[in-house]
Design a protein around this motif. Structure first.
Motif, PDB file in Angstrom:
ATOM      1  N   THR A  21      22.825  21.589  34.221  1.00  0.00           N
ATOM      2  CA  THR A  21      22.537  22.404  33.372  1.00  0.00           C
ATOM      3  C   THR A  21      23.142  22.191  32.098  1.00  0.00           C
ATOM      4  N   PRO A  22      22.429  22.437  30.837  1.00  0.00           N
ATOM      5  CA  PRO A  22      23.038  21.952  29.347  1.00  0.00           C
ATOM      6  C   PRO A  22      24.286  22.812  29.476  1.00  0.00           C
TER       7      PRO A  22
ATOM      8  N   TYR B  22      27.614  21.091  28.485  1.00  0.00           N
ATOM      9  CA  TYR B  22      28.398  21.589  27.349  1.00  0.00           C
ATOM     10  C   TYR B  22      29.831  21.997  27.450  1.00  0.00           C
ATOM     11  N   GLU B  23      30.174  22.598  28.715  1.00  0.00           N
ATOM     12  CA  GLU B  23      31.504  22.704  28.913  1.00  0.00           C
ATOM     13  C   GLU B  23      32.456  21.560  29.016  1.00  0.00           C
ATOM     14  N   LEU B  24      31.766  20.327  29.676  1.00  0.00           N
ATOM     15  CA  LEU B  24      32.632  19.216  29.661  1.00  0.00           C
ATOM     16  C   LEU B  24      32.700  18.373  28.456  1.00  0.00           C
ATOM     17  N   LEU B  25      32.025  19.015  27.459  1.00  0.00           N
ATOM     18  CA  LEU B  25      32.162  18.304  26.133  1.00  0.00           C
ATOM     19  C   LEU B  25      32.882  19.033  25.099  1.00  0.00           C
TER      20      LEU B  25
ATOM     21  N   ASN C 225      24.969  24.609  24.362  1.00  0.00           N
ATOM     22  CA  ASN C 225      24.241  24.081  25.220  1.00  0.00           C
ATOM     23  C   ASN C 225      23.216  23.239  24.679  1.00  0.00           C
ATOM     24  N   LYS C 226      23.487  22.858  23.503  1.00  0.00           N
ATOM     25  CA  LYS C 226      22.502  21.970  22.715  1.00  0.00           C
ATOM     26  C   LYS C 226      23.026  20.700  21.848  1.00  0.00           C
ATOM     27  N   SER C 227      24.206  20.960  21.184  1.00  0.00           N
ATOM     28  CA  SER C 227      24.778  19.768  20.522  1.00  0.00           C
ATOM     29  C   SER C 227      26.212  20.120  20.361  1.00  0.00           C
TER      30      SER C 227
ATOM     31  N   ARG D 104      19.075  18.047  25.974  1.00  0.00           N
ATOM     32  CA  ARG D 104      17.779  18.352  25.950  1.00  0.00           C
ATOM     33  C   ARG D 104      17.382  18.490  27.449  1.00  0.00           C
ATOM     34  N   VAL D 105      16.967  19.532  27.690  1.00  0.00           N
ATOM     35  CA  VAL D 105      16.242  19.715  29.141  1.00  0.00           C
ATOM     36  C   VAL D 105      14.788  19.306  29.388  1.00  0.00           C
ATOM     37  N   GLU D 106      14.537  18.288  30.347  1.00  0.00           N
ATOM     38  CA  GLU D 106      13.348  18.164  30.708  1.00  0.00           C
ATOM     39  C   GLU D 106      13.404  18.057  32.252  1.00  0.00           C
ATOM     40  N   GLY D 107      12.425  18.891  32.802  1.00  0.00           N
ATOM     41  CA  GLY D 107      12.328  19.135  34.201  1.00  0.00           C
ATOM     42  C   GLY D 107      13.488  19.577  34.888  1.00  0.00           C
ATOM     43  N   ASP D 108      14.049  19.066  35.892  1.00  0.00           N
ATOM     44  CA  ASP D 108      15.031  19.252  36.417  1.00  0.00           C
ATOM     45  C   ASP D 108      16.374  18.426  35.931  1.00  0.00           C
ATOM     46  N   GLN D 109      16.524  17.971  35.026  1.00  0.00           N
ATOM     47  CA  GLN D 109      17.580  17.090  34.472  1.00  0.00           C
ATOM     48  C   GLN D 109      17.728  17.630  33.015  1.00  0.00           C
ATOM     49  N   THR D 110      19.106  17.136  32.565  1.00  0.00           N
ATOM     50  CA  THR D 110      19.342  17.490  30.929  1.00  0.00           C
ATOM     51  C   THR D 110      19.592  15.909  30.476  1.00  0.00           C
ATOM     52  N   PHE D 111      18.970  15.685  29.484  1.00  0.00           N
ATOM     53  CA  PHE D 111      19.631  14.496  28.756  1.00  0.00           C
ATOM     54  C   PHE D 111      20.365  14.622  27.912  1.00  0.00           C
ATOM     55  N   VAL D 112      21.299  13.691  27.922  1.00  0.00           N
ATOM     56  CA  VAL D 112      22.522  13.691  26.840  1.00  0.00           C
ATOM     57  C   VAL D 112      22.245  12.378  26.045  1.00  0.00           C
ATOM     58  N   ARG D 113      21.800  12.638  24.801  1.00  0.00           N
ATOM     59  CA  ARG D 113      21.808  11.368  23.528  1.00  0.00           C
ATOM     60  C   ARG D 113      23.071  11.425  22.809  1.00  0.00           C
TER      61      ARG D 113
END
Length: 146
Positions: free
Chosen positions: A13-14, A18-21, A64-66, A89-98
């Protein structure tokens, strides 16, 4: 100016990412095991690798966004004036980290090295979330023989 860009999809999840960032305990699970100072906007995060390392000011947090940091230390010198951002960014069952490490003054061998190491550490972030076992420094993948 030059930038380093990477993207990784993580089955998490985002909120978990986010917690790890944004916390010392989170950052120490995937980048380096010696982190202090993480917190709200204005905090100075100190990342240490065998005693030395970069300092970053937290400049923007959108839960949970940036996450955006500005390099405020004097080492490494090539990082002076650079910024780091993590966009989620959430897409389907994963969160992309850019991931972007921006505003490099010039492309160099050190920038190429850092680009590869950022990829290594982003995969460590993915691993800690998907397997509970990240590879922060000093247990990261070494990309040279020194």
């Amino acid at each position: 100016m030059s930038d380093i860009n990477h993207q990784v999809g993580i089955k998490a999840t985002p909120e978990a990412i986010y917690e790890l960032l944004t916390t010392n305990s989170g950052l120490s699970q995937w980048w380096t095991n010696d982190v202090s100072g993480a917190g709200s906007v204005g905090s100075i995060i100190k990342f240490r690798f065998n005693g030395g390392g970069p300092d970053f000011a937290v400049t923007q947090l959108t839960p949970n966004k940036s996450v955006i940091w500005k390099h405020v230390g004097n080492i490494p010198e090539a990082w002076m004036g650079t910024n780091i951002s993590f966009q989620l960014r959430v897409e389907g069952d994963q969160t992309f980290v850019r991931f972007t490490h921006s505003n490099w003054k010039e492309q160099s061998n050190f920038m190429a090295h850092c680009s590869t190491k950022w990829a290594v550490f982003l995969l460590s972030l993915k691993e800690v979330l998907e397997t509970d076992k990240g590879k922060p420094f000093p247990n990261d993948i070494h990309i040279d023989h020194s």
